[in-house]
Structures are given as structure tokens and as C-alpha cells.
Write a protein that holds these residues in place. Structure first.
Motif, PDB file in Angstrom:
ATOM      1  N   VAL A   4       0.833  -1.205   0.000  1.00  0.00           N
ATOM      2  CA  VAL A   4       0.000   0.000   0.000  1.00  0.00           C
ATOM      3  C   VAL A   4       0.865   1.252   0.000  1.00  0.00           C
ATOM      4  CG1 VAL A   4      -1.731   1.317   1.280  1.00  0.00           C
ATOM      5  CG2 VAL A   4      -1.935  -1.167   1.114  1.00  0.00           C
ATOM      6  N   VAL A   5       1.950   1.223   0.777  1.00  0.00           N
ATOM      7  CA  VAL A   5       2.869   2.367   0.804  1.00  0.00           C
ATOM      8  C   VAL A   5       3.473   2.593  -0.579  1.00  0.00           C
ATOM      9  CG1 VAL A   5       5.058   3.220   1.711  1.00  0.00           C
ATOM     10  CG2 VAL A   5       3.400   2.162   3.253  1.00  0.00           C
ATOM     11  N   ASP A   6       3.908   1.514  -1.227  1.00  0.00           N
ATOM     12  CA  ASP A   6       4.481   1.635  -2.571  1.00  0.00           C
ATOM     13  C   ASP A   6       3.452   2.199  -3.552  1.00  0.00           C
ATOM     14  OD1 ASP A   6       6.942   0.713  -1.809  1.00  0.00           O
ATOM     15  OD2 ASP A   6       6.621  -1.350  -2.468  1.00  0.00           O
ATOM     16  N   ALA A   7       2.208   1.752  -3.408  1.00  0.00           N
ATOM     17  CA  ALA A   7       1.154   2.238  -4.301  1.00  0.00           C
ATOM     18  C   ALA A   7       0.895   3.725  -4.080  1.00  0.00           C
ATOM     19  CB  ALA A   7      -0.125   1.436  -4.082  1.00  0.00           C
ATOM     20  N   LEU A   8       0.798   4.143  -2.819  1.00  0.00           N
ATOM     21  CA  LEU A   8       0.522   5.545  -2.506  1.00  0.00           C
ATOM     22  C   LEU A   8       1.653   6.459  -2.956  1.00  0.00           C
ATOM     23  CD1 LEU A   8      -1.064   5.188   1.044  1.00  0.00           C
ATOM     24  CD2 LEU A   8      -2.245   5.677  -1.099  1.00  0.00           C
ATOM     25  N   LEU A   9       2.879   5.944  -2.951  1.00  0.00           N
ATOM     26  CA  LEU A   9       4.036   6.730  -3.384  1.00  0.00           C
ATOM     27  C   LEU A   9       4.292   6.595  -4.883  1.00  0.00           C
ATOM     28  CD1 LEU A   9       6.492   6.052  -0.408  1.00  0.00           C
ATOM     29  CD2 LEU A   9       5.086   8.077  -0.812  1.00  0.00           C
ATOM     30  N   LEU A  10       3.363   5.891  -5.566  1.00  0.00           N
ATOM     31  CA  LEU A  10       3.443   5.694  -7.024  1.00  0.00           C
ATOM     32  C   LEU A  10       4.743   5.025  -7.456  1.00  0.00           C
ATOM     33  CD1 LEU A  10       1.955   9.105  -8.238  1.00  0.00           C
ATOM     34  CD2 LEU A  10       0.769   6.941  -7.854  1.00  0.00           C
ATOM     35  N   ARG A  11       5.224   4.119  -6.634  1.00  0.00           N
ATOM     36  CA  ARG A  11       6.434   3.386  -6.987  1.00  0.00           C
ATOM     37  C   ARG A  11       6.187   1.877  -7.039  1.00  0.00           C
ATOM     38  NH1 ARG A  11       9.580   4.571  -1.228  1.00  0.00           N
ATOM     39  NH2 ARG A  11       8.570   2.905  -0.012  1.00  0.00           N
ATOM     40  N   SER A  12       4.915   1.500  -7.077  1.00  0.00           N
ATOM     41  CA  SER A  12       4.575   0.086  -7.147  1.00  0.00           C
ATOM     42  C   SER A  12       4.906  -0.465  -8.528  1.00  0.00           C
ATOM     43  CB  SER A  12       3.085  -0.115  -6.855  1.00  0.00           C
ATOM     44  OG  SER A  12       2.712  -1.465  -7.046  1.00  0.00           O
ATOM     45  N   PRO A  13       5.453  -1.691  -8.597  1.00  0.00           N
ATOM     46  CA  PRO A  13       5.768  -2.292  -9.904  1.00  0.00           C
ATOM     47  C   PRO A  13       4.530  -2.760 -10.665  1.00  0.00           C
ATOM     48  CG  PRO A  13       6.216  -3.849  -8.141  1.00  0.00           C
ATOM     49  CD  PRO A  13       5.865  -2.550  -7.476  1.00  0.00           C
ATOM     50  N   THR A  14       3.379  -2.784  -9.998  1.00  0.00           N
ATOM     51  CA  THR A  14       2.144  -3.228 -10.654  1.00  0.00           C
ATOM     52  C   THR A  14       1.363  -2.015 -11.161  1.00  0.00           C
ATOM     53  OG1 THR A  14       1.064  -3.253  -8.488  1.00  0.00           O
ATOM     54  CG2 THR A  14       1.966  -5.336  -9.291  1.00  0.00           C
ATOM     55  N   PRO A  15       1.139  -1.917 -12.473  1.00  0.00           N
ATOM     56  CA  PRO A  15       0.442  -0.748 -13.041  1.00  0.00           C
ATOM     57  C   PRO A  15      -0.946  -0.513 -12.464  1.00  0.00           C
ATOM     58  CG  PRO A  15       1.482  -2.046 -14.773  1.00  0.00           C
ATOM     59  CD  PRO A  15       1.584  -2.855 -13.517  1.00  0.00           C
ATOM     60  N   PHE A  16      -1.655  -1.583 -12.089  1.00  0.00           N
ATOM     61  CA  PHE A  16      -3.010  -1.385 -11.588  1.00  0.00           C
ATOM     62  C   PHE A  16      -3.025  -0.568 -10.305  1.00  0.00           C
ATOM     63  CE2 PHE A  16      -1.892  -5.543  -9.660  1.00  0.00           C
ATOM     64  CZ  PHE A  16      -2.155  -5.283  -8.322  1.00  0.00           C
ATOM     65  N   SER A  17      -1.944  -0.642  -9.523  1.00  0.00           N
ATOM     66  CA  SER A  17      -1.881   0.124  -8.282  1.00  0.00           C
ATOM     67  C   SER A  17      -1.857   1.622  -8.556  1.00  0.00           C
ATOM     68  CB  SER A  17      -0.633  -0.274  -7.480  1.00  0.00           C
ATOM     69  OG  SER A  17      -0.681  -1.628  -7.102  1.00  0.00           O
ATOM     70  N   VAL A  18      -1.096   2.018  -9.565  1.00  0.00           N
ATOM     71  CA  VAL A  18      -1.001   3.436  -9.910  1.00  0.00           C
ATOM     72  C   VAL A  18      -2.372   3.982 -10.329  1.00  0.00           C
ATOM     73  CG1 VAL A  18       0.042   5.117 -11.473  1.00  0.00           C
ATOM     74  CG2 VAL A  18       1.413   3.223 -10.580  1.00  0.00           C
ATOM     75  N   TRP A  19      -3.069   3.235 -11.184  1.00  0.00           N
ATOM     76  CA  TRP A  19      -4.385   3.671 -11.633  1.00  0.00           C
ATOM     77  C   TRP A  19      -5.366   3.735 -10.470  1.00  0.00           C
ATOM     78  CZ3 TRP A  19      -5.212   5.934 -16.082  1.00  0.00           C
ATOM     79  CH2 TRP A  19      -4.326   5.674 -17.143  1.00  0.00           C
ATOM     80  N   GLY A  20      -5.256   2.795  -9.554  1.00  0.00           N
ATOM     81  CA  GLY A  20      -6.129   2.808  -8.379  1.00  0.00           C
ATOM     82  C   GLY A  20      -5.895   4.023  -7.505  1.00  0.00           C
ATOM     83  N   VAL A  21      -4.646   4.393  -7.318  1.00  0.00           N
ATOM     84  CA  VAL A  21      -4.319   5.558  -6.491  1.00  0.00           C
ATOM     85  C   VAL A  21      -4.788   6.842  -7.163  1.00  0.00           C
ATOM     86  CG1 VAL A  21      -2.406   6.940  -5.582  1.00  0.00           C
ATOM     87  CG2 VAL A  21      -2.394   4.464  -5.299  1.00  0.00           C
TER      88      VAL A  21
END
Length: 201
Positions: free
Chosen positions: A98-115
Motif C-alpha cells: 500500500v505504501v508503494d502504491a501511494l508513493l506511485l512506486r509500485s511495480p504493478t500498473p493497476f496500483s497506480v491507476w487505483g491511487v
């Protein structure tokens, strides 16, 4: 009367089928309750994304005009709650992701779109609740709110389609397409109305 029953029946089918298929997903086996709740909050959020433009556009029988706009506000609040529960549940199960997703550094593209969709939802809610305090002109507010709605729906649809998760694939695609089409219809109609009125002024 028949038209009203047909519309509400179709909406009930579109809402209940994805929820029912998600409930029977084999991916839920052996999952922790908090993960299941978080997943269903996400599914519910997708369902509400379809209902929101229908209410805003007065397209649901019995919920036109002021009544529909009030319902739109309550459903919007429900959407915010669903997103918070979704993110909070994922935080409990896997804080680093979740931290990686919120910081837009997640390797999974769907996380970025979700954030992106999440922040757009929160911003749209702030605009709705603080409309008068912000002192925005009605036309500016409408363009801002509907523009954010487009970001919310587009981001959420991409987020959902990229995930191989609880939702069944075909119902997810159908729900996403309907939410996107409904939003484009209502937002496009509103923008055209505002532009025409501006030209006449």
C-alpha cells in the motif's frame, strides 16, 4: 410502469450479478476476513460508479431532479467509504504494498491507476462538500466535478481490468463498460448544455 420496472430490474441484475459471482470466487478460499472485506469494498465501489452518473443524470425512474441529486450525494459518500475500507483492508494485509502504491512506486500498473482514481474521488468529494465555502462559480464547479468524475471512472476501470482478482472477468468487463458509457453520456450531455448556454449568453 413497465419501463420503470424494466430499468430497475436491469440495474438490479447488473449490480447483483458481479457481487454474486465475486462471492463465489475460488480466490477467496483460505483468505483472511479482512482481505475479503477489502475486496468486496472494491467490487461495491465499481457498482456505485455505475449508479452515480445515472443518479446525476436523472436517468433512474423516481429519482429525477432534486431527489436524484440528493441520492447522488449519499451514494458518493458511500463510494468514499468503500474506497477507504478497500485501502484500509489492503493496508492491514500488506502495508508495504500500500505504501508503494501511494508513493506511485509500485511495480504493478493497476496500483497506480487505483491511487489516481482514489485521489480523484477524494477531491471530487471535497468539491461537493465545500462547494459554497470554496466560492466557485457554478459553471466552474460543474466542469471541475465532472472532470474529476471522468478521472475516477477511467482510473477505476483500468485498475479493475488489470487485476486478476475477486471479480469474475466477463461481469467485470460488462460492469466497467456500462459505468464508463453512463459517465460519458451524462458528462458529455452536461458539458454540451453548458457550452450552448455560454454561447447564447
Amino acid at each position: 410502469m413497465a419501463r420503470r420496472l424494466l430499468i430497475w430490474g436491469a440495474l438490479a441484475l447488473v449490480v447483483l450479478v458481479p457481487l454474486g459471482l465475486a462471492a463465489g470466487s475460488p480466490l477467496l478460499a483460505w483468505r483472511e476476513p479482512v482481505y475479503i472485506v477489502a475486496g468486496f469494498a472494491g467490487v461495491l465501489g465499481m457498482v456505485l460508479l455505475l449508479v452515480q452518473p445515472l443518479l446525476a443524470g436523472g436517468l433512474l425512474p423516481g429519482l429525477e431532479g432534486l431527489r436524484g441529486r440528493r441520492a447522488h450525494g449519499f451514494v458518493g459518500l458511500g463510494l468514499v467509504v468503500a474506497v477507504v475500507v478497500h485501502v484500509a483492508g489492503l493496508w492491514v494485509t500488506s502495508p508495504p504494498d500500500v505504501v508503494d502504491a501511494l508513493l506511485l512506486r509500485s511495480p504493478t500498473p493497476f496500483s497506480v491507476w487505483g491511487v489516481i482514481a482514489m485521489w480523484a474521488i477524494f477531491t471530487a468529494a471535497v468539491l461537493a462538500l465545500g462547494r459554497q465555502k470554496l466560492g466557485l462559480r457554478p459553471r466552474v464547479w460543474r466542469f471541475g466535478h465532472t472532470g474529476l468524475a471522468l478521472v475516477v471512472v477511467a482510473g477505476s476501470v483500468v485498475h479493475a481490468l488489470l487485476i486478476d482478482g475477486t471479480m469474475e472477468s466477463m461481469s467485470k468487463i460488462a460492469l466497467s463498460a456500462l459505468a464508463l458509457l453512463a459517465t460519458l453520456k451524462v458528462v458529455g450531455g452536461l458539458w454540451m448544455f453548458l457550452l450552448r448556454r455560454r454561447e447564447r449568453a
